[in-house]
Every structure is written in structure tokens, then in C-alpha cells.
Design a protein around this motif. Structure first.
Motif, short mmCIF file in Angstrom:
data_model
loop_
_atom_site.label_atom_id
_atom_site.label_comp_id
_atom_site.label_asym_id
_atom_site.label_seq_id
_atom_site.Cartn_x
_atom_site.Cartn_y
_atom_site.Cartn_z
N GLY A 179 30.21 -62.07 15.99
CA GLY A 179 29.49 -61.10 16.81
C GLY A 179 28.87 -60.00 15.96
N HIS A 180 29.63 -59.53 14.98
CA HIS A 180 29.12 -58.50 14.07
C HIS A 180 27.94 -59.03 13.26
CE1 HIS A 180 29.18 -55.01 11.42
NE2 HIS A 180 29.19 -55.83 10.39
N ALA A 181 28.07 -60.26 12.74
CA ALA A 181 27.02 -60.84 11.92
C ALA A 181 25.75 -61.10 12.72
CB ALA A 181 27.51 -62.15 11.30
N VAL A 182 25.89 -61.60 13.94
CA VAL A 182 24.73 -61.92 14.77
C VAL A 182 23.99 -60.65 15.17
CG1 VAL A 182 23.98 -62.86 16.99
CG2 VAL A 182 25.67 -64.08 15.63
N SER A 183 24.74 -59.59 15.47
CA SER A 183 24.12 -58.37 15.98
C SER A 183 23.55 -57.47 14.88
CB SER A 183 25.14 -57.57 16.80
OG SER A 183 26.24 -57.19 16.00
N GLU A 184 23.86 -57.78 13.62
CA GLU A 184 23.37 -56.93 12.52
C GLU A 184 21.86 -56.92 12.43
OE1 GLU A 184 25.43 -58.32 9.00
OE2 GLU A 184 26.41 -56.37 8.81
N ASN A 185 21.24 -58.06 12.71
CA ASN A 185 19.79 -58.19 12.61
C ASN A 185 19.19 -58.50 13.98
OD1 ASN A 185 19.71 -58.03 9.62
ND2 ASN A 185 20.80 -59.97 9.75
N ARG A 220 17.46 -60.31 16.76
CA ARG A 220 17.27 -61.73 17.04
C ARG A 220 16.73 -61.88 18.46
NH1 ARG A 220 20.41 -64.55 13.10
NH2 ARG A 220 21.96 -63.18 12.12
N SER A 221 16.00 -62.95 18.67
CA SER A 221 15.48 -63.23 20.00
C SER A 221 16.62 -63.67 20.90
CB SER A 221 14.43 -64.33 19.94
OG SER A 221 15.03 -65.58 19.60
N PRO A 222 16.46 -63.54 22.23
CA PRO A 222 17.51 -64.01 23.14
C PRO A 222 17.85 -65.48 22.92
CG PRO A 222 15.95 -62.62 24.31
CD PRO A 222 15.37 -62.83 22.95
N ASN A 268 21.51 -66.93 21.91
CA ASN A 268 22.13 -67.97 22.74
C ASN A 268 22.54 -69.18 21.90
OD1 ASN A 268 22.79 -68.96 25.51
ND2 ASN A 268 21.28 -70.52 24.99
N ARG A 269 21.73 -69.53 20.90
CA ARG A 269 22.08 -70.67 20.04
C ARG A 269 23.36 -70.38 19.26
NH1 ARG A 269 16.41 -71.04 19.14
NH2 ARG A 269 16.60 -69.85 17.19
N TRP A 270 23.50 -69.16 18.76
CA TRP A 270 24.73 -68.79 18.07
C TRP A 270 25.93 -68.90 19.01
CZ3 TRP A 270 26.13 -67.29 13.14
CH2 TRP A 270 25.10 -67.14 12.20
N ALA A 271 25.77 -68.37 20.22
CA ALA A 271 26.88 -68.40 21.18
C ALA A 271 27.24 -69.83 21.56
CB ALA A 271 26.50 -67.60 22.43
N GLU A 272 26.23 -70.67 21.78
CA GLU A 272 26.50 -72.06 22.14
C GLU A 272 27.23 -72.79 21.02
OE1 GLU A 272 22.86 -73.96 23.23
OE2 GLU A 272 22.92 -73.22 25.30
N GLY A 273 26.78 -72.56 19.79
CA GLY A 273 27.43 -73.22 18.66
C GLY A 273 28.89 -72.82 18.52
N MET A 274 29.17 -71.52 18.65
CA MET A 274 30.55 -71.06 18.51
C MET A 274 31.41 -71.55 19.68
SD MET A 274 32.00 -67.34 17.44
CE MET A 274 31.02 -66.47 18.64
N ALA A 275 30.86 -71.52 20.89
CA ALA A 275 31.60 -72.00 22.05
C ALA A 275 31.94 -73.48 21.89
CB ALA A 275 30.80 -71.77 23.33
#
Length: 227
Positions: free
Chosen positions: A176-182, A184-186, A190-197
Motif C-alpha cells: 500500500g505504501h509503495a503503490v501510493s507513493e507515486n 497512478r491511474s485508478p 486496481n491492477r495492483w490490488a487484484e494481483g495482491m488479492a
């Protein structure tokens, strides 16, 4: 050492009347605005009092120093996150892994929406990280996750449940920290969240299969349960 640390972040008194409650709310709102504009090192009680339109003496009635204000902001954020965990993970009408997937998406989204505040509070964490109040607040979220893990892995040992919960929460926080640092488009978020889930669900499914193979009697019993 512990007593000094506790005194540094504890409120001097708790508001009991509506006027006092409104004053504390104004101070916290001002603190949020100041923290968003300044980094944690330049955050001061004087700036907060000025922003809130109150005297420094009035501020000190409730917060003895900036560490106390910052901890209150962090505590409120922890409470909100814990309530989100509880609301999603305790929705027993849905399959557990569906709930976990929803949680991942909600958590990553919230990290991106409130990134400035989270980064600033993380920078200030050294002021209160080891205080008993901080440990107690964080433990509430751990309990919610361990209860959920017990539902997913009913035959697992307590050590396994704790480890599984810590792995998921640590990964959530780090990613979450890494994704939110820069920015990013919605769709990218969502792709990051889907991959981690997907990773979490695949790993827990693997643990469930291993647990059932180690305990076939329990697996047969579970399969006989009405759905």
C-alpha cells in the motif's frame, strides 16, 4: 522510560462538554491541515493553535505537546482502519476469500486517497511508535485478522494463524505504501490490488489444501457440513 513516553502522548484531559468536544475537533482538523502543508519535523503546536484560532494555552489543556496531537491523529486513523477490517472480514454471508479480496481493494484505495496524511504520520511515528497506547491500538486490528484467519484455517495452530495474519498485514502495509507513493491511474491501482488479492487467496487455498491433506478426517467432516 515507559512512564515518560506514555505521559508525552496522552491527552491532559478528555472533553466532557459539547463546547470542549468542538474545541478538540477544531484542533485536530487544524492539525490535519498543518500536517498536510508541513512535514512532521516542522509541525508545531503553535502552528496548530494559530490554524485552529485558539490560544496555545487552550490547546495545551488537551494536548501537552505535538507528539500527543500526532498520536491522536494516528490513533483515529488506526481506528478507522480497524473498523474497515471488521466490517469487511466479519461479513459472514460471503465466502472468506471474497471478503479478503474486497479488503485488499478497499485498503489499497484508502492508502492512495490519503497518502499525504499517511506519509506525514509515518514520518512522525518515532515519537509514539513504542508507547503502550500505540501497541494497544494496533493490537485491535491484529485480533480482527486472527479471528478471520481462524475461520479460513480452522485446524491451524495459533502460531500459524499469527504468522499468516502478520504476513498479510505486513504485505498490505508495504505494498500500500509503495503503490501510493507515486500518482497512478485508478486502473493501475486496481491492477495492483487484484494481483495482491489473487496472491493472498492462492496462498490461503494452498494452506487449506495442505491442512486437509494432513487431517483428512477433518476435511471429510467439513465436506459433510450443509452449505
Amino acid at each position: 522510560m515507559t512512564n515518560r513516553q506514555t505521559a508525552r502522548i496522552s491527552s491532559r484531559k478528555h472533553p466532557k462538554q459539547s463546547r470542549s468536544t468542538e474545541l478538540v475537533a477544531a484542533i485536530l482538523q487544524a492539525a490535519t491541515q498543518v500536517l498536510a502543508q508541513e512535514d512532521a519535523q516542522r509541525f508545531t503546536t503553535a502552528r496548530v493553535a494559530e490554524k485552529a484560532g485558539v490560544s496555545i494555552g487552550s490547546l495545551y489543556q488537551y494536548f501537552p505537546n505535538k507528539a500527543a496531537i500526532l498520536f491522536r491523529l494516528q490513533f483515529d486513523e488506526w481506528q478507522q482502519t480497524t473498523e474497515m477490517l471488521r466490517r469487511i472480514l466479519e461479513e459472514v454471508g460471503r465466502p472468506p476469500l471474497d471478503r479478503l479480496s474486497t479488503l485488499v481493494h478497499s485498503f489499497i484505495q484508502s492508502e492512495c486517497e490519503e497518502v499525504a496524511m499517511r506519509v506525514a504520520l509515518n514520518d512522525a511515528a518515532s515519537l509514539y511508535r513504542d508507547a503502550p497506547e500505540a501497541q494497544q491500538a494496533k493490537a485491535a486490528g491484529d485480533i480482527v485478522f486472527q479471528t478471520f484467519m481462524r475461520e479460513v484455517l480452522p485446524g491451524a495452530s495459533q502460531a500459524t494463524l499469527v504468522q499468516a495474519g502478520e504476513l498479510i498485514t505486513t504485505t498490505l502495509s508495504t505494498v500500500g505504501h509503495a503503490v501510493s507513493e507515486n500518482a497512478r491511474s485508478p486502473k493501475a491501482v486496481n491492477r495492483w490490488a487484484e494481483g495482491m488479492a489473487d496472491m493472498f487467496c492462492a496462498w490461503l487455498t494452498s494452506l487449506q489444501a495442505r491442512q486437509n491433506s494432513d487431517n483428512p478426517t477433518q476435511a471429510r467432516h467439513d465436506s459433510d457440513e450443509p452449505t
